[in-house]
Design a protein around this motif. Structure first.
Motif, PDB file in Angstrom:
ATOM      1  N   LYS A  14     -31.838   5.112  61.787  1.00 18.52           N
ATOM      2  CA  LYS A  14     -32.139   6.266  62.633  1.00 18.52           C
ATOM      3  C   LYS A  14     -33.513   6.163  63.292  1.00 18.52           C
ATOM      4  O   LYS A  14     -33.904   7.051  64.051  1.00 18.52           O
ATOM      5  CB  LYS A  14     -32.078   7.555  61.797  1.00 18.52           C
ATOM      6  N   LEU A  15     -34.262   5.097  63.018  1.00 17.60           N
ATOM      7  CA  LEU A  15     -35.563   4.942  63.642  1.00 17.60           C
ATOM      8  C   LEU A  15     -35.403   4.664  65.134  1.00 17.60           C
ATOM      9  O   LEU A  15     -34.441   4.049  65.570  1.00 17.60           O
ATOM     10  CB  LEU A  15     -36.329   3.791  62.981  1.00 17.60           C
ATOM     11  N   THR A  16     -36.386   5.111  65.918  1.00 17.52           N
ATOM     12  CA  THR A  16     -36.369   4.830  67.350  1.00 17.52           C
ATOM     13  C   THR A  16     -36.695   3.353  67.573  1.00 17.52           C
ATOM     14  O   THR A  16     -37.265   2.688  66.691  1.00 17.52           O
ATOM     15  CB  THR A  16     -37.401   5.683  68.089  1.00 17.52           C
ATOM     16  N   PRO A  17     -36.361   2.807  68.746  1.00 18.75           N
ATOM     17  CA  PRO A  17     -36.718   1.404  69.027  1.00 18.75           C
ATOM     18  C   PRO A  17     -38.206   1.129  68.851  1.00 18.75           C
ATOM     19  O   PRO A  17     -38.579   0.082  68.312  1.00 18.75           O
ATOM     20  CB  PRO A  17     -36.258   1.218  70.474  1.00 18.75           C
ATOM     21  N   ARG A  18     -39.068   2.050  69.288  1.00 18.66           N
ATOM     22  CA  ARG A  18     -40.504   1.821  69.120  1.00 18.66           C
ATOM     23  C   ARG A  18     -40.897   1.827  67.651  1.00 18.66           C
ATOM     24  O   ARG A  18     -41.705   0.998  67.203  1.00 18.66           O
ATOM     25  CB  ARG A  18     -41.305   2.871  69.896  1.00 18.66           C
ATOM     26  N   GLN A  19     -40.331   2.745  66.873  1.00 19.68           N
ATOM     27  CA  GLN A  19     -40.637   2.771  65.441  1.00 19.68           C
ATOM     28  C   GLN A  19     -40.165   1.488  64.756  1.00 19.68           C
ATOM     29  O   GLN A  19     -40.841   0.956  63.871  1.00 19.68           O
ATOM     30  CB  GLN A  19     -39.987   3.992  64.792  1.00 19.68           C
ATOM     31  N   GLN A  20     -38.997   0.973  65.169  1.00 20.05           N
ATOM     32  CA  GLN A  20     -38.508  -0.278  64.602  1.00 20.05           C
ATOM     33  C   GLN A  20     -39.456  -1.426  64.925  1.00 20.05           C
ATOM     34  O   GLN A  20     -39.723  -2.292  64.078  1.00 20.05           O
ATOM     35  CB  GLN A  20     -37.106  -0.577  65.133  1.00 20.05           C
ATOM     36  N   GLN A  21     -39.998  -1.445  66.148  1.00 26.12           N
ATOM     37  CA  GLN A  21     -40.916  -2.514  66.522  1.00 26.12           C
ATOM     38  C   GLN A  21     -42.255  -2.374  65.799  1.00 26.12           C
ATOM     39  O   GLN A  21     -42.846  -3.383  65.383  1.00 26.12           O
ATOM     40  CB  GLN A  21     -41.134  -2.508  68.033  1.00 26.12           C
ATOM     41  N   ILE A  22     -42.734  -1.158  65.622  1.00 25.07           N
ATOM     42  CA  ILE A  22     -43.957  -0.948  64.840  1.00 25.07           C
ATOM     43  C   ILE A  22     -43.770  -1.476  63.431  1.00 25.07           C
ATOM     44  O   ILE A  22     -44.622  -2.189  62.879  1.00 25.07           O
ATOM     45  CB  ILE A  22     -44.344   0.546  64.820  1.00 25.07           C
ATOM     46  N   ALA A  77     -52.494   7.234  71.656  1.00 29.41           N
ATOM     47  CA  ALA A  77     -52.747   7.034  70.230  1.00 29.41           C
ATOM     48  C   ALA A  77     -52.059   8.113  69.397  1.00 29.41           C
ATOM     49  O   ALA A  77     -51.575   7.845  68.292  1.00 29.41           O
ATOM     50  CB  ALA A  77     -54.257   7.039  69.967  1.00 29.41           C
ATOM     51  N   GLN A  78     -51.996   9.330  69.923  1.00 33.06           N
ATOM     52  CA  GLN A  78     -51.340  10.415  69.199  1.00 33.06           C
ATOM     53  C   GLN A  78     -49.850  10.141  69.033  1.00 33.06           C
ATOM     54  O   GLN A  78     -49.268  10.438  67.974  1.00 33.06           O
ATOM     55  CB  GLN A  78     -51.557  11.737  69.931  1.00 33.06           C
ATOM     56  N   THR A  79     -49.214   9.563  70.054  1.00 35.28           N
ATOM     57  CA  THR A  79     -47.797   9.218  69.948  1.00 35.28           C
ATOM     58  C   THR A  79     -47.574   8.184  68.854  1.00 35.28           C
ATOM     59  O   THR A  79     -46.658   8.301  68.026  1.00 35.28           O
ATOM     60  CB  THR A  79     -47.281   8.680  71.294  1.00 35.28           C
ATOM     61  N   VAL A  80     -48.418   7.163  68.821  1.00 31.22           N
ATOM     62  CA  VAL A  80     -48.311   6.135  67.780  1.00 31.22           C
ATOM     63  C   VAL A  80     -48.558   6.746  66.408  1.00 31.22           C
ATOM     64  O   VAL A  80     -47.871   6.433  65.434  1.00 31.22           O
ATOM     65  CB  VAL A  80     -49.301   4.987  68.047  1.00 31.22           C
ATOM     66  N   ARG A  81     -49.541   7.642  66.330  1.00 31.59           N
ATOM     67  CA  ARG A  81     -49.864   8.274  65.047  1.00 31.59           C
ATOM     68  C   ARG A  81     -48.660   9.053  64.519  1.00 31.59           C
ATOM     69  O   ARG A  81     -48.365   9.013  63.314  1.00 31.59           O
ATOM     70  CB  ARG A  81     -51.087   9.190  65.212  1.00 31.59           C
ATOM     71  N   ARG A  82     -47.943   9.746  65.402  1.00 31.83           N
ATOM     72  CA  ARG A  82     -46.748  10.483  64.965  1.00 31.83           C
ATOM     73  C   ARG A  82     -45.679   9.521  64.442  1.00 31.83           C
ATOM     74  O   ARG A  82     -45.003   9.812  63.456  1.00 31.83           O
ATOM     75  CB  ARG A  82     -46.197  11.318  66.121  1.00 31.83           C
ATOM     76  N   ASP A  83     -45.524   8.383  65.121  1.00 35.46           N
ATOM     77  CA  ASP A  83     -44.556   7.390  64.643  1.00 35.46           C
ATOM     78  C   ASP A  83     -44.932   6.890  63.254  1.00 35.46           C
ATOM     79  O   ASP A  83     -44.071   6.744  62.370  1.00 35.46           O
ATOM     80  CB  ASP A  83     -44.499   6.196  65.611  1.00 35.46           C
ATOM     81  N   GLN A 105     -44.180   6.505  57.411  1.00 31.09           N
ATOM     82  CA  GLN A 105     -44.682   6.671  56.053  1.00 31.09           C
ATOM     83  C   GLN A 105     -43.825   7.666  55.276  1.00 31.09           C
ATOM     84  O   GLN A 105     -43.500   7.439  54.098  1.00 31.09           O
ATOM     85  CB  GLN A 105     -46.138   7.146  56.074  1.00 31.09           C
ATOM     86  N   ALA A 106     -43.418   8.758  55.950  1.00 24.41           N
ATOM     87  CA  ALA A 106     -42.568   9.751  55.282  1.00 24.41           C
ATOM     88  C   ALA A 106     -41.234   9.146  54.870  1.00 24.41           C
ATOM     89  O   ALA A 106     -40.622   9.589  53.891  1.00 24.41           O
ATOM     90  CB  ALA A 106     -42.349  10.944  56.205  1.00 24.41           C
ATOM     91  N   SER A 107     -40.796   8.129  55.606  1.00 25.62           N
ATOM     92  CA  SER A 107     -39.529   7.476  55.298  1.00 25.62           C
ATOM     93  C   SER A 107     -39.710   6.285  54.366  1.00 25.62           C
ATOM     94  O   SER A 107     -38.780   5.499  54.156  1.00 25.62           O
ATOM     95  CB  SER A 107     -38.857   7.017  56.598  1.00 25.62           C
ATOM     96  N   ASN A 108     -40.942   6.117  53.835  1.00 25.70           N
ATOM     97  CA  ASN A 108     -41.238   5.076  52.853  1.00 25.70           C
ATOM     98  C   ASN A 108     -41.133   3.655  53.410  1.00 25.70           C
ATOM     99  O   ASN A 108     -40.815   2.723  52.683  1.00 25.70           O
ATOM    100  CB  ASN A 108     -40.321   5.196  51.628  1.00 25.70           C
ATOM    101  N   PHE A 109     -41.429   3.486  54.706  1.00 24.68           N
ATOM    102  CA  PHE A 109     -41.347   2.160  55.299  1.00 24.68           C
ATOM    103  C   PHE A 109     -42.701   1.460  55.362  1.00 24.68           C
ATOM    104  O   PHE A 109     -42.760   0.236  55.344  1.00 24.68           O
ATOM    105  CB  PHE A 109     -40.753   2.241  56.707  1.00 24.68           C
ATOM    106  N   LEU A 110     -43.774   2.215  55.508  1.00 24.49           N
ATOM    107  CA  LEU A 110     -45.100   1.629  55.555  1.00 24.49           C
ATOM    108  C   LEU A 110     -46.108   2.643  55.033  1.00 24.49           C
ATOM    109  O   LEU A 110     -45.740   3.753  54.640  1.00 24.49           O
ATOM    110  CB  LEU A 110     -45.457   1.160  56.976  1.00 24.49           C
ATOM    111  N   GLN A 111     -47.372   2.247  55.014  1.00 28.01           N
ATOM    112  CA  GLN A 111     -48.417   3.126  54.509  1.00 28.01           C
ATOM    113  C   GLN A 111     -49.444   3.375  55.607  1.00 28.01           C
ATOM    114  O   GLN A 111     -49.892   2.438  56.286  1.00 28.01           O
ATOM    115  CB  GLN A 111     -49.105   2.507  53.284  1.00 28.01           C
ATOM    116  N   ARG A 112     -49.779   4.629  55.788  1.00 28.39           N
ATOM    117  CA  ARG A 112     -50.772   4.998  56.798  1.00 28.39           C
ATOM    118  C   ARG A 112     -52.172   4.836  56.226  1.00 28.39           C
ATOM    119  O   ARG A 112     -52.472   5.291  55.121  1.00 28.39           O
ATOM    120  CB  ARG A 112     -50.536   6.438  57.240  1.00 28.39           C
ATOM    121  N   PHE A 113     -53.028   4.167  56.994  1.00 31.09           N
ATOM    122  CA  PHE A 113     -54.431   4.022  56.633  1.00 31.09           C
ATOM    123  C   PHE A 113     -55.291   4.598  57.754  1.00 31.09           C
ATOM    124  O   PHE A 113     -54.794   4.878  58.843  1.00 31.09           O
ATOM    125  CB  PHE A 113     -54.779   2.543  56.414  1.00 31.09           C
TER     126      PHE A 113
END
Length: 261
Positions: A11-19, A42-48, A53-61
């Motif tokens: 269900k991730l968007t194409p941009r989220q999949q690429q990130i 930058a705000q758009t990327v931050r939301r992604d 992170q909420a979906s347990n795919f990566l960790q926000r730093f």
């Protein structure tokens, strides 16, 4: 954001999949770099990143995102959840294409692993692979005469890379090289993020009479860091859904066929 907002990988968007793919390859990347790459704020990327992170795919730093630690799912485990039925169809199509007794190279990746499982009962295959996971698929079914290239292991799927891997591949001649990929360039050329894996694939292409690229539909809107090869280097691209017009047009110009499993 709560656990109720978490999304499965498909269900991730194409941009989220690429990130996610970028973080998996390089370990950490900054918000600024991602914003520049995708041409968004930058705000758009931050939301992604917050969603990932909420979906347990990566960790926000602070200032970016990196690989998750602890109990968060590995990148390899995440990929196993993406288009499993589509990958099975792709694997079954490969088993119909590859004849008994063929000499084949099997790349790394979950889609190639699906093809390996579909090829288990194809008699007389001569298999060379740069994937420990692919070799294990055959070994678990009592097939032990599989050549595993040398090299350095890279990633949870047991990918082998480096000069030893390339030197081993160059000693063979393949009827078919069966390759994975990370996405596509604008002209339909397969791309990936890891330059060492790309080098291994390029070696296999140079030693194969026919090259098959395997891509489930989640790869259609993704790109990569570098091109694996020009579209005309691939005899056939096997997918699980009709590709978008831009890819079809690029493949038509290159004389590359595609098959929807």
């Amino acid at each position: 954001m709560t656990s109720e907002d978490a999304l499965p990988a498909e269900k991730l968007t194409p941009r989220q999949q690429q990130i996610l793919a970028i973080v998996q390859q390089v370990g950490f990347t900054t918000i600024e770099t991602l914003a520049e790459r995708f041409g968004v704020s930058a705000q758009t990327v931050r939301r992604d990143i917050i969603q990932l992170q909420a979906s347990n795919f990566l960790q926000r730093f602070h200032g970016g995102a990196g690989l998750a630690s602890g109990g968060i799912r590995s990148a390899y485990a995440q990929k196993l959840t993406i288009s499993p039925e589509g990958k099975q169809r792709i694997g079954a199509a490969v088993a119909q294409i590859v004849p008994a007794g063929a000499s084949i190279f099997l790349d790394v990746g979950t889609t190639v692993e699906a093809a390996a499982r579909a090829l288990l009962h194809k008699p007389g295959l001569r298999v060379v692979t740069a994937s420990v996971s692919v070799a294990q698929i055959f070994c678990h079914h009592g097939i032990f005469d599989v050549v595993v290239t040398g090299g350095i292991t890279r990633g949870a799927n047991g990918s082998l890379v480096g000069q030893a891997t390339i030197a081993s591949i160059m000693g063979f001649r393949f009827d078919h090289a069966i390759l994975g990929l990370g996405g596509f360039d604008d002209d339909g050329a397969p791309m990936d993020f890891d330059l060492e894996k790309i080098a291994v694939r390029q070696a296999a292409i140079s030693r194969a009479r026919n090259v098959l690229a395997l891509a489930d539909s989640s790869k259609f809107d993704q790109s990569g860091t570098a091109r694996i090869a020009a579209p005309e280097a691939f005899g056939l691209i096997v997918t699980d859904a009709e590709p978008p017009a831009r890819l079809r047009e690029g493949w038509q110009r290159a004389g590359t066929a595609w098959h929807v499993a």
